[in-house]
Design a protein around this motif. Structure first.
Motif, mmCIF file in Angstrom:
data_model
loop_
_atom_site.group_PDB
_atom_site.id
_atom_site.type_symbol
_atom_site.label_atom_id
_atom_site.label_comp_id
_atom_site.label_asym_id
_atom_site.label_seq_id
_atom_site.Cartn_x
_atom_site.Cartn_y
_atom_site.Cartn_z
ATOM 1 N N PHE A 212 0.821 -1.206 0.000
ATOM 2 C CA PHE A 212 0.000 0.000 0.000
ATOM 3 C C PHE A 212 0.860 1.262 0.000
ATOM 4 C CE2 PHE A 212 -3.022 -3.086 1.615
ATOM 5 C CZ PHE A 212 -4.218 -2.685 1.036
ATOM 6 N N VAL A 213 1.854 1.293 0.881
ATOM 7 C CA VAL A 213 2.608 2.525 1.118
ATOM 8 C C VAL A 213 3.351 3.016 -0.119
ATOM 9 C CG1 VAL A 213 4.428 3.591 2.510
ATOM 10 C CG2 VAL A 213 2.828 1.990 3.579
ATOM 11 N N ASP A 214 3.985 2.106 -0.856
ATOM 12 C CA ASP A 214 4.812 2.584 -1.978
ATOM 13 C C ASP A 214 3.997 2.972 -3.212
ATOM 14 O OD1 ASP A 214 4.174 0.159 -3.138
ATOM 15 O OD2 ASP A 214 6.243 -0.467 -3.500
ATOM 16 N N LEU A 215 2.671 2.929 -3.113
ATOM 17 C CA LEU A 215 1.841 3.408 -4.222
ATOM 18 C C LEU A 215 2.118 4.869 -4.548
ATOM 19 C CD1 LEU A 215 -1.686 1.976 -3.250
ATOM 20 C CD2 LEU A 215 -0.207 1.192 -5.102
ATOM 21 N N PHE A 216 2.511 5.630 -3.542
ATOM 22 C CA PHE A 216 2.530 7.078 -3.711
ATOM 23 C C PHE A 216 3.927 7.698 -3.695
ATOM 24 C CE2 PHE A 216 -1.668 5.907 -2.073
ATOM 25 C CZ PHE A 216 -2.428 6.372 -3.131
ATOM 26 N N VAL A 217 4.946 6.903 -4.028
ATOM 27 C CA VAL A 217 6.278 7.491 -4.200
ATOM 28 C C VAL A 217 6.253 8.398 -5.432
ATOM 29 C CG1 VAL A 217 7.516 5.598 -3.088
ATOM 30 C CG2 VAL A 217 7.057 5.499 -5.543
ATOM 31 N N THR A 218 7.110 9.376 -5.447
ATOM 32 C CA THR A 218 7.189 10.313 -6.571
ATOM 33 C C THR A 218 7.386 9.562 -7.888
ATOM 34 O OG1 THR A 218 8.114 12.015 -5.137
ATOM 35 C CG2 THR A 218 8.442 12.284 -7.510
ATOM 36 N N ASP A 219 6.541 9.872 -8.849
ATOM 37 C CA ASP A 219 6.589 9.261 -10.182
ATOM 38 C C ASP A 219 6.322 7.761 -10.168
ATOM 39 O OD1 ASP A 219 7.173 11.720 -11.372
ATOM 40 O OD2 ASP A 219 9.326 11.452 -11.084
ATOM 41 N N GLY A 220 5.761 7.242 -9.081
ATOM 42 C CA GLY A 220 5.418 5.826 -9.030
ATOM 43 C C GLY A 220 4.330 5.504 -10.052
ATOM 44 N N ALA A 221 4.360 4.285 -10.581
ATOM 45 C CA ALA A 221 3.415 3.911 -11.637
ATOM 46 C C ALA A 221 1.969 4.046 -11.195
ATOM 47 C CB ALA A 221 3.688 2.475 -12.078
ATOM 48 N N HIS A 222 1.704 3.859 -9.897
ATOM 49 C CA HIS A 222 0.336 3.932 -9.413
ATOM 50 C C HIS A 222 0.065 5.176 -8.581
ATOM 51 C CE1 HIS A 222 -0.329 0.085 -11.124
ATOM 52 N NE2 HIS A 222 0.507 -0.536 -10.314
ATOM 53 N N ASN A 223 1.030 6.078 -8.541
ATOM 54 C CA ASN A 223 0.796 7.368 -7.880
ATOM 55 C C ASN A 223 -0.357 8.084 -8.592
ATOM 56 O OD1 ASN A 223 0.989 10.215 -7.252
ATOM 57 N ND2 ASN A 223 3.014 9.832 -6.403
ATOM 58 N N GLN A 224 -0.205 8.273 -9.867
ATOM 59 C CA GLN A 224 -1.267 8.743 -10.767
ATOM 60 C C GLN A 224 -1.963 10.028 -10.306
ATOM 61 O OE1 GLN A 224 -3.646 5.156 -10.974
ATOM 62 N NE2 GLN A 224 -2.537 4.432 -12.756
ATOM 63 N N LEU B 255 11.738 7.612 3.309
ATOM 64 C CA LEU B 255 11.298 6.589 4.252
ATOM 65 C C LEU B 255 10.974 5.280 3.524
ATOM 66 C CD1 LEU B 255 9.062 8.847 6.494
ATOM 67 C CD2 LEU B 255 11.019 7.509 7.316
ATOM 68 N N VAL B 256 10.317 5.389 2.376
ATOM 69 C CA VAL B 256 9.993 4.190 1.599
ATOM 70 C C VAL B 256 11.277 3.535 1.090
ATOM 71 C CG1 VAL B 256 8.898 3.347 -0.512
ATOM 72 C CG2 VAL B 256 7.693 4.987 0.944
ATOM 73 N N LYS B 257 12.189 4.356 0.594
ATOM 74 C CA LYS B 257 13.456 3.822 0.092
ATOM 75 C C LYS B 257 14.229 3.117 1.201
ATOM 76 C CE LYS B 257 17.719 5.193 -2.294
ATOM 77 N NZ LYS B 257 18.497 6.322 -2.866
ATOM 78 N N ASP B 258 14.263 3.729 2.371
ATOM 79 C CA ASP B 258 14.973 3.117 3.499
ATOM 80 C C ASP B 258 14.328 1.794 3.910
ATOM 81 O OD1 ASP B 258 16.686 5.255 3.502
ATOM 82 O OD2 ASP B 258 15.805 6.242 5.254
#
Length: 552
Positions: free
Chosen positions: A458-470, A481-484
């Motif tokens: 769920f959390v990594d949906l919204f990383v910058t330029d993520g495919a599902h950020n949209q 934080l997600v990268k770490d």
């Protein structure tokens, strides 16, 4: 239903009725009442309804609940989900050999696995399929789910060549996979459709038509897809080349695309479908029925704010909308199916942390219904935008329940936020997903179901330029934080857990999305359906072991 509940929704965005299988589509074939029990010569047929057509059968391109749901029946990876959502043998036989540092896996493949055209399923099919997905030219939205594999992100972003991906067919039946870091749920992750093998010769022959029709798709799972008529119906029949075909009990699974809940109930009542999802107005009528069931699912639904739009980019607009809709009233009146009003992204009762506490206990949210707070934020937003009247368009699905839901949101927002006009734009499932992918919307009603048993799904949906950020939301602290959590904290479970929780806190504090509810499911299921497996992540249901027993 990730399965995005998925794009459910996989997924994921999602189906409006959070029941990919219970409102699962069924063809109302005339064999509906002819199934027999043990020892019967009659066909064993399962008839279902689906709220949407299948967008694609290409595992490299699929992003939605329906596609993943059907591919789980017709395809198979190294493993598949079994009872209690544990990974069981698929094309791989037994446990893999794992290196001392837990980053290198060697899988032995069964030699009796075949494609539906008779070709053997080999390690080369996995190598080709995974490389095809990560090849930048494929433009797979789900490529990121493979980033735990060595060099996967660099390959997918064009920084390294495809041949540098950490997967190698040692021989026809030995597959070697290297990871960037240890991954405790790797076997369960491998059950997901993006990790399915692909027959290179067949896929290349079909070109861009691969996966678009039953004739342009190859199968290596328990069933084959047939009678696929766009926006009308489709059918599953046993795959005679499947290595474990003796385990398959059903002769047919018929699906009919039904977007009106009352029509689906009528089909159930007349014996033409065997399972039906219940919308709010029907729950009370059937809750005493012996075939009535409810459950809390692990999918969540929310509004996306497209921050490419000047109005949606305003935080006070997002806060006002978040606080202006009475979610408790919504789930009781519009859903009435076990769904719960929810102010967070990751669902409750999904995963526990190293401290054995529910992950969501460490997530904070101030996005509950607060009419006074909504009005205050709205007045600030109008001043900041220099507007007294604001018009917003809501993108949603094209089912009848979606229309009712959208009208509820419209009434609440226009009543509680002075000067707001909300227009409703309904689109078929596939078209809605396409508009979101292109960022061609302002406000969108969406949902997501987990692809694997970890909050990161769920959390990594919204990383910058993520495919599902949209929705063009970006926050550097969230990204770090997600990268770490995916990297240096991989072997520090407590710190990793805290990093994911803090990332979700940032998302919610910024009102980047509007959490709406955690989906429940109310449905009727005939008692003669046996071994119908529902899953908390990945594909929503499995038909491999389903049987029909005792039907009169």
């Amino acid at each position: 239903m990730a399965k995005r509940w998925k794009l459910y929704t996989a997924s994921t965005l999602a189906l409006t009725l959070a029941l990919a299988g219970c409102s699962s589509t069924g063809n109302s074939g005339d064999s509906a009442s002819k199934e027999g029990g043990e020892g019967s010569d009659e066909k064993k047929v399962l008839n279902l309804s689906a709220a949407s057509d299948i967008p694609t059968m290409d595992s490299s391109l699929a992003t939605d609940q329906v596609s993943f749901y059907i591919m789980n029946q017709t395809q198979e990876g190294l493993y598949r989900l079994g009872e209690d959502d544990k990974a069981v043998d698929g094309i791989a036989e037994g446990e893999p050999e794992v290196s001392e540092d837990s980053k290198k896996y060697t899988f032995k493949l069964r030699e009796d696995a075949k494609w539906s055209n008779g070709d053997p399923v080999t390690a080369k099919d996995f190598e080709y399929g995974w490389k095809r997905t990560l090849d930048p030219e494929t433009a797979s939205e789900y490529g990121y789910i493979m980033y735990d594999i060595k060099n996967a992100e660099a390959v997918n972003t064009g920084k390294k060549k495809v041949d540098e991906l950490g997967i190698k067919a040692v021989d026809d039946y030995t597959l070697e996979v290297e990871l960037e870091k240890p991954l405790p749920y790797f076997k369960e992750l491998l059950t997901f459709a993006t990790f399915y093998p692909l027959n290179e010769k067949y896929v290349e022959e079909q070109g861009d038509k691969f996966g678009t029709t039953e004739e342009k798709t190859l199968y290596n799972g328990p069933f084959e897809l047939t009678d696929w008529e766009t926006e009308s119906k489709f059918k599953l029949v046993p795959n005679e080349e499947y290595w474990d075909k003796e385990a398959v009990k059903l002769d047919e699974v018929n699906f009919q695309v039904v977007k009106d809940p009352q029509t689906a109930i009528n089909l159930y009542e007349t014996g033409k479908i065997d399972i039906v999802g219940l919308s709010a107005e029907h729950v009370d009528n059937y809750k005493e029925d012996p075939n009535f069931n409810t459950e809390l699912r692990t999918s969540t639904f929310f509004m996306r704010f497209n921050q490419n739009d000047e109005i949606m980019a305003n935080k006070n607009v997002r806060l006002a909308i978040n606080k202006a809709i009475d979610k408790e009233k919504y789930v009781q009146s519009n859903l009435n199916n076990g769904s719960i009003a929810f102010d967070k992204l990751t669902p409750k009762e999904f995963v526990k942390g190293p401290d054995e506490k529910d992950y969501v206990e460490g997530v904070k949210s101030e996005l509950s219904y607060d009419l006074e707070g909504a009005k205050e934020a709205w007045e600030k937003a109008k001043k900041e935008l220099g507007k007294d009247k604001i018009e917003i368009e809501l993108l949603t699905y094209d089912s009848e329940t979606s229309k009712t839901d959208a009208e509820y949101f419209q009434a609440q927002l226009q009543k509680n936020l002075d000067g707001l006009s909300l227009k409703i734009k309904q689109q078929p499932f596939k078209q809605k997903l396409a508009l979101e992918s292109k960022g061609d919307y302002q406000l969108s009603f969406a949902g997501w179901g987990p692809d694997y048993p970890d909050p990161m799904t769920f959390v990594d949906l919204f990383v910058t330029d993520g495919a599902h950020n949209q929705m063009e939301w970006s926050n550097s602290e969230f990204d770090k934080l997600v990268k770490d959590a995916k990297g240096e904290l991989a072997d520090k479970p407590e710190e990793r857990w805290a990093a994911m929780q803090e990332a979700e806190n940032i998302l919610l504090e910024d009102a980047a999305i509007m959490p709406m509810y955690q989906a429940g499911a109310a449905y009727l299921q005939q008692p003669y359906i046996k071994n119908y497996q529902r899953h908390k992540f990945g594909a929503d249901m499995t038909f491999k072991h389903v049987d029909i027993e005792g039907k009169e």
